[in-house]
Design an enzyme around this catalytic site. Structure first.
Site, PDB file in Angstrom:
ATOM      1  N   ARG A 147       0.769  -1.123   0.117  1.00  0.00           N
ATOM      2  CA  ARG A 147       0.097   0.045  -0.068  1.00  0.00           C
ATOM      3  C   ARG A 147       0.940   1.348  -0.016  1.00  0.00           C
ATOM      4  O   ARG A 147       1.645   1.248   0.824  1.00  0.00           O
ATOM      5  CB  ARG A 147      -0.874   0.180   1.165  1.00  0.00           C
ATOM      6  CG  ARG A 147      -2.052   0.931   1.462  1.00  0.00           C
ATOM      7  CD  ARG A 147      -2.533   1.003   2.584  1.00  0.00           C
ATOM      8  NE  ARG A 147      -1.847   1.801   3.625  1.00  0.00           N
ATOM      9  CZ  ARG A 147      -2.403   2.420   4.804  1.00  0.00           C
ATOM     10  NH1 ARG A 147      -3.413   2.039   5.017  1.00  0.00           N
ATOM     11  NH2 ARG A 147      -1.667   3.044   5.686  1.00  0.00           N
ATOM     12  N   TYR A 159      -2.862  10.899   7.019  1.00  0.00           N
ATOM     13  CA  TYR A 159      -3.009   9.607   7.340  1.00  0.00           C
ATOM     14  C   TYR A 159      -2.142   8.731   6.760  1.00  0.00           C
ATOM     15  O   TYR A 159      -1.866   8.983   5.350  1.00  0.00           O
ATOM     16  CB  TYR A 159      -4.331   9.029   7.029  1.00  0.00           C
ATOM     17  CG  TYR A 159      -4.500   7.661   6.968  1.00  0.00           C
ATOM     18  CD1 TYR A 159      -4.521   6.956   8.364  1.00  0.00           C
ATOM     19  CD2 TYR A 159      -4.297   6.705   5.863  1.00  0.00           C
ATOM     20  CE1 TYR A 159      -4.467   5.666   8.428  1.00  0.00           C
ATOM     21  CE2 TYR A 159      -4.361   5.345   5.870  1.00  0.00           C
ATOM     22  CZ  TYR A 159      -4.430   4.706   7.405  1.00  0.00           C
ATOM     23  OH  TYR A 159      -4.384   3.530   7.493  1.00  0.00           O
ATOM     24  N   ASP A 210      -5.072   3.737   0.123  1.00  0.00           N
ATOM     25  CA  ASP A 210      -6.129   3.914   1.286  1.00  0.00           C
ATOM     26  C   ASP A 210      -6.411   5.702   1.187  1.00  0.00           C
ATOM     27  O   ASP A 210      -5.762   6.491   1.627  1.00  0.00           O
ATOM     28  CB  ASP A 210      -5.682   3.422   2.573  1.00  0.00           C
ATOM     29  CG  ASP A 210      -6.742   3.476   3.628  1.00  0.00           C
ATOM     30  OD1 ASP A 210      -7.887   4.105   3.335  1.00  0.00           O
ATOM     31  OD2 ASP A 210      -6.872   2.897   4.621  1.00  0.00           O
ATOM     32  N   HIS A 212      -8.849   6.772   3.050  1.00  0.00           N
ATOM     33  CA  HIS A 212      -9.402   6.962   4.257  1.00  0.00           C
ATOM     34  C   HIS A 212     -10.747   7.755   4.616  1.00  0.00           C
ATOM     35  O   HIS A 212     -10.476   8.809   5.233  1.00  0.00           O
ATOM     36  CB  HIS A 212      -8.163   7.222   5.392  1.00  0.00           C
ATOM     37  CG  HIS A 212      -8.213   6.749   6.501  1.00  0.00           C
ATOM     38  ND1 HIS A 212      -8.666   7.087   7.829  1.00  0.00           N
ATOM     39  CD2 HIS A 212      -7.691   5.459   6.911  1.00  0.00           C
ATOM     40  CE1 HIS A 212      -8.504   6.242   8.870  1.00  0.00           C
ATOM     41  NE2 HIS A 212      -7.772   5.061   8.422  1.00  0.00           N
ATOM     42  N   GLU A 236      -9.123   2.110  -1.571  1.00  0.00           N
ATOM     43  CA  GLU A 236      -9.916   1.642  -0.346  1.00  0.00           C
ATOM     44  C   GLU A 236     -10.495   3.130   0.373  1.00  0.00           C
ATOM     45  O   GLU A 236      -9.819   4.064   0.376  1.00  0.00           O
ATOM     46  CB  GLU A 236      -8.710   1.182   0.672  1.00  0.00           C
ATOM     47  CG  GLU A 236      -9.253   0.816   2.008  1.00  0.00           C
ATOM     48  CD  GLU A 236      -8.306   0.397   3.120  1.00  0.00           C
ATOM     49  OE1 GLU A 236      -7.072   0.167   2.552  1.00  0.00           O
ATOM     50  OE2 GLU A 236      -8.593   0.588   4.282  1.00  0.00           O
ATOM     51  N   GLU A 262     -13.549  -1.777   6.689  1.00  0.00           N
ATOM     52  CA  GLU A 262     -12.916  -2.001   7.833  1.00  0.00           C
ATOM     53  C   GLU A 262     -13.794  -1.912   9.091  1.00  0.00           C
ATOM     54  O   GLU A 262     -13.382  -2.214  10.252  1.00  0.00           O
ATOM     55  CB  GLU A 262     -11.443  -1.270   8.366  1.00  0.00           C
ATOM     56  CG  GLU A 262     -11.431   0.131   7.896  1.00  0.00           C
ATOM     57  CD  GLU A 262     -10.155   0.627   7.819  1.00  0.00           C
ATOM     58  OE1 GLU A 262      -9.463   0.115   7.095  1.00  0.00           O
ATOM     59  OE2 GLU A 262      -9.822   1.676   8.453  1.00  0.00           O
ATOM     60  N   ARG A 283     -13.702  -5.336   3.225  1.00  0.00           N
ATOM     61  CA  ARG A 283     -12.586  -5.228   4.421  1.00  0.00           C
ATOM     62  C   ARG A 283     -12.850  -5.915   5.619  1.00  0.00           C
ATOM     63  O   ARG A 283     -11.941  -5.462   6.744  1.00  0.00           O
ATOM     64  CB  ARG A 283     -11.965  -3.940   4.265  1.00  0.00           C
ATOM     65  CG  ARG A 283     -11.525  -3.413   2.946  1.00  0.00           C
ATOM     66  CD  ARG A 283     -10.118  -3.308   2.791  1.00  0.00           C
ATOM     67  NE  ARG A 283      -9.544  -2.595   3.916  1.00  0.00           N
ATOM     68  CZ  ARG A 283      -8.486  -2.920   4.670  1.00  0.00           C
ATOM     69  NH1 ARG A 283      -7.695  -4.006   4.532  1.00  0.00           N
ATOM     70  NH2 ARG A 283      -7.797  -2.285   5.482  1.00  0.00           N
ATOM     71  N   HIS A 312      -9.027  -6.515   7.142  1.00  0.00           N
ATOM     72  CA  HIS A 312      -8.620  -5.230   7.972  1.00  0.00           C
ATOM     73  C   HIS A 312      -7.612  -5.858   8.770  1.00  0.00           C
ATOM     74  O   HIS A 312      -7.773  -6.971   9.648  1.00  0.00           O
ATOM     75  CB  HIS A 312      -9.635  -4.258   8.686  1.00  0.00           C
ATOM     76  CG  HIS A 312      -8.978  -3.295   9.589  1.00  0.00           C
ATOM     77  ND1 HIS A 312      -9.598  -2.939  10.502  1.00  0.00           N
ATOM     78  CD2 HIS A 312      -7.926  -2.605   9.105  1.00  0.00           C
ATOM     79  CE1 HIS A 312      -8.969  -1.830  10.902  1.00  0.00           C
ATOM     80  NE2 HIS A 312      -7.922  -1.460  10.039  1.00  0.00           N
ATOM     81  N   ASP A 316      -3.819  -2.299  15.277  1.00  0.00           N
ATOM     82  CA  ASP A 316      -4.641  -2.173  16.236  1.00  0.00           C
ATOM     83  C   ASP A 316      -5.372  -3.293  16.726  1.00  0.00           C
ATOM     84  O   ASP A 316      -6.594  -3.251  17.471  1.00  0.00           O
ATOM     85  CB  ASP A 316      -5.595  -0.850  16.458  1.00  0.00           C
ATOM     86  CG  ASP A 316      -6.049  -0.364  15.155  1.00  0.00           C
ATOM     87  OD1 ASP A 316      -5.605   0.105  14.305  1.00  0.00           O
ATOM     88  OD2 ASP A 316      -7.231  -1.141  14.882  1.00  0.00           O
ATOM     89  N   GLU A 339      -4.350  -7.651   4.933  1.00  0.00           N
ATOM     90  CA  GLU A 339      -3.444  -6.539   5.182  1.00  0.00           C
ATOM     91  C   GLU A 339      -2.402  -7.183   6.486  1.00  0.00           C
ATOM     92  O   GLU A 339      -2.769  -7.890   7.228  1.00  0.00           O
ATOM     93  CB  GLU A 339      -4.211  -5.373   5.708  1.00  0.00           C
ATOM     94  CG  GLU A 339      -3.411  -4.116   6.325  1.00  0.00           C
ATOM     95  CD  GLU A 339      -4.236  -3.004   6.717  1.00  0.00           C
ATOM     96  OE1 GLU A 339      -5.506  -3.368   7.003  1.00  0.00           O
ATOM     97  OE2 GLU A 339      -3.959  -1.984   7.027  1.00  0.00           O
ATOM     98  N   TRP A 402     -11.970  11.273   9.744  1.00  0.00           N
ATOM     99  CA  TRP A 402     -10.288  11.156   9.669  1.00  0.00           C
ATOM    100  C   TRP A 402     -10.160   9.766   8.800  1.00  0.00           C
ATOM    101  O   TRP A 402     -11.182   9.005   8.951  1.00  0.00           O
ATOM    102  CB  TRP A 402     -10.013  10.705  10.818  1.00  0.00           C
ATOM    103  CG  TRP A 402      -8.706  10.058  11.097  1.00  0.00           C
ATOM    104  CD1 TRP A 402      -7.380  10.934  10.963  1.00  0.00           C
ATOM    105  CD2 TRP A 402      -8.034   9.072  11.403  1.00  0.00           C
ATOM    106  NE1 TRP A 402      -6.418  10.261  11.085  1.00  0.00           N
ATOM    107  CE2 TRP A 402      -6.527   9.005  11.306  1.00  0.00           C
ATOM    108  CE3 TRP A 402      -8.730   7.754  11.857  1.00  0.00           C
ATOM    109  CZ2 TRP A 402      -5.903   7.692  11.501  1.00  0.00           C
ATOM    110  CZ3 TRP A 402      -8.202   6.590  12.136  1.00  0.00           C
ATOM    111  CH2 TRP A 402      -6.677   6.641  11.967  1.00  0.00           C
TER     112      TRP A 402
HETATM  113  C1  GCO Z   1      -5.907   0.349   7.628  1.00  0.00           C
HETATM  114  C2  GCO Z   1      -6.688   1.277   8.515  1.00  0.00           C
HETATM  115  C3  GCO Z   1      -6.339   1.521   9.799  1.00  0.00           C
HETATM  116  C4  GCO Z   1      -7.149   2.517  10.657  1.00  0.00           C
HETATM  117  C5  GCO Z   1      -7.102   1.980  12.116  1.00  0.00           C
HETATM  118  C6  GCO Z   1      -8.163   2.510  13.117  1.00  0.00           C
HETATM  119  O1  GCO Z   1      -6.459   0.520   6.481  1.00  0.00           O
HETATM  120  O2  GCO Z   1      -5.175  -0.322   7.926  1.00  0.00           O
HETATM  121  O3  GCO Z   1      -7.368   2.498   7.732  1.00  0.00           O
HETATM  122  O4  GCO Z   1      -5.138   2.295   9.674  1.00  0.00           O
HETATM  123  O5  GCO Z   1      -7.094   3.650  10.389  1.00  0.00           O
HETATM  124  O6  GCO Z   1      -7.265   0.627  11.977  1.00  0.00           O
HETATM  125  O7  GCO Z   1      -8.179   2.040  13.996  1.00  0.00           O
HETATM  126 MG    MG Z   2      -8.135   1.578   5.843  1.00  0.00          MG
END
Ligand code: GCO
Ligand code: MG
Length: 402
Positions: A147, A159, A210, A212, A236, A262, A283, A312, A316, A339, A402
């Protein structure tokens, strides 16, 4: 074999993770991930106050019935807190069944239909040239899919750029961090990023991006069309996916493959996207969409529409979610990609796991169950720290996604 205890473990080995550990009358235990980035304690409380008491004494093998109970017993439908809790219980029960029968979970899901799951990771830096350097480094490490993100001129803190993705975002910021945004500058730079990348590495590596959730449908259609010659694996979250029908306009204007989802917690969130073939990849993840049981329901619905999964896999979610994704990944026909963001080293120690990465592919390993555990004594050493996800403001101060 009955459920005797549901423990909820909150730990912060580099970032926060919530784990459900189910114990049984036969002495076999199983683990499930319940991490909801930025809202961890809501799920921990939901699990210990509302879920654990109703599970004691139930048959640990009754996975589908327990999943249905968790969907229906609350009366209130879905929602990320509820489904993260449901996901953790579901994963832990699959783990227990695999261990009890002495087989890796992928065998319970139908057995292998591929040798490994193709992984993509993240290259992202302020300058295009630095992102390309990262891309080349990942290709040397064996990745077949990467990515790409890069800085947007005049916008600090975008981001996917520079900040350590193993710990950010969401790890330990005492107030939501404020990022900036400028769509026009962004739309100017992204085509240049992919032009430079294709020039540098050719078409032998899959490239992803992404957005976002930042664009409007017409902006997303324009970007997708502009990127067509660079043949992305996917674009994405071009839009916030609150209104599934909004993707019609994007789809009408570009053949760049689209990935969304996600934040999805169930099939309800993507039923129209799939049925109208408005996307190419969903996702959804095992931790937020109802565990392996929920994910399998989404994948089965998507298969005849030629929509694949691309779960996803940001840092996190704990290694338990990665393990679940890989058992699902090697045994489900319409899995497209997985991912892979590295966890902090301390997290890998707290969650010892059997899955491996080699030559760009992930494999769940052959250990019975999910092949992942939690070292409870070690977990106890890392105390929970409140952390928020960032927010975004436009130049005039307006809050946006965001
Ligand atoms: C991704 C996601 C993450 C999210 C995060 C939020 O594509 O991996 O966009 O970066 O921002 O998981 O908790
Ligand atoms: Mg994402």
């Amino acid at each position: 074999m009955n459920i005797t205890q549901v423990k909820v473990i909150v730990t912060n080995p580099g970032r926060n993770f919530v784990t459900a550990k189910i114990e049984t009358s036969e002495g076999i235990s199983g683990v499930g991930d319940a991490t909801l980035n930025g809202r961890e304690l809501a799920v921990a409380t939901y699990l210990s106050e509302h879920v654990a008491p109703m599970l004691i004494g139930r048959d640990a093998f009754a996975i589908e019935d327990t999943w249905q109970l968790m969907s229906r017993a609350s009366y209130w439908r879905r929602g990320p807190v509820q489904t993260a809790a449901q996901s953790a219980i579901d994963m832990a029960l699959w783990d227990i069944k695999g261990k009890a029968l002495g087989v890796p979970v992928y065998q319970l899901l139908g057995g292998r239909c591929r040798t490994g799951v193709m992984a993509y990771t993240h290259a992202g830096a302020a300058e295009i040239s630095e992102t390309i350097d990262d891309l080349q480094m990942f290709i040397e490490q064996g990745y077949h899919a990467v990515r790409l993100q890069c800085g947007v001129p005049g916008v600090p803190d975008v981001y996917g750029v520079d900040r350590d993705t193993s710990t950010q975002p969401g790890a330990g910021t005492e107030r939501p961090y404020v990022e900036g945004w400028d769509t026009s500058a962004y739309l100017g730079v992204v085509p240049k990023l992919f032009e430079a990348a294709r020039e540098a590495v050719g078409f032998g590596t899959h490239l992803l991006h992404d957005v976002h959730h930042r664009l409007t449908p017409s902006e997303a259609g324009w970007l997708g069309k502009r990127l067509e010659d660079h043949r992305l694996f996917w674009l994405e979250d071009a839009l916030a996916s609150d209104y599934q029908s909004a993707y019609r306009l994007v789809r009408q204007h570009t053949t760049t493959p689209l990935a969304v989802g996600e934040v999805f917690t169930s099939l309800v969130d993507c039923e129209q996207l799939i049925r109208e073939q408005l996307i190419d990849y969903v996702r959804a993840s095992a931790v937020h969409a109802g565990g392996l049981t929920g994910l399998r329901k989404i994948a089965a619905f998507a298969e005849p529409y030629q929509v694949k999964t691309g779960c996803h896999g940001a840092a996190d979610m704990s290694p338990i979610t990665m393990a679940a994704a890989l058992h699902f990944g090697v045994s489900t026909h319409n899995v497209g990609i997985q991912e892979r963001a590295l966890h902090p080293e301390e997290a890998d120690d707290v969650f010892p796991h059997a899955y491996t990465f080699s030559d760009g592919y992930l494999d769940p390993g052959e250990a019975p169950g999910l092949g992942v555990d939690i070292d409870e004594a070690l977990a106890e050493r890392y105390e929970y720290r409140r952390g928020y996800l960032p927010v975004v403001r436009l130049r005039d101060g307006t809050l946006t996604n965001w």
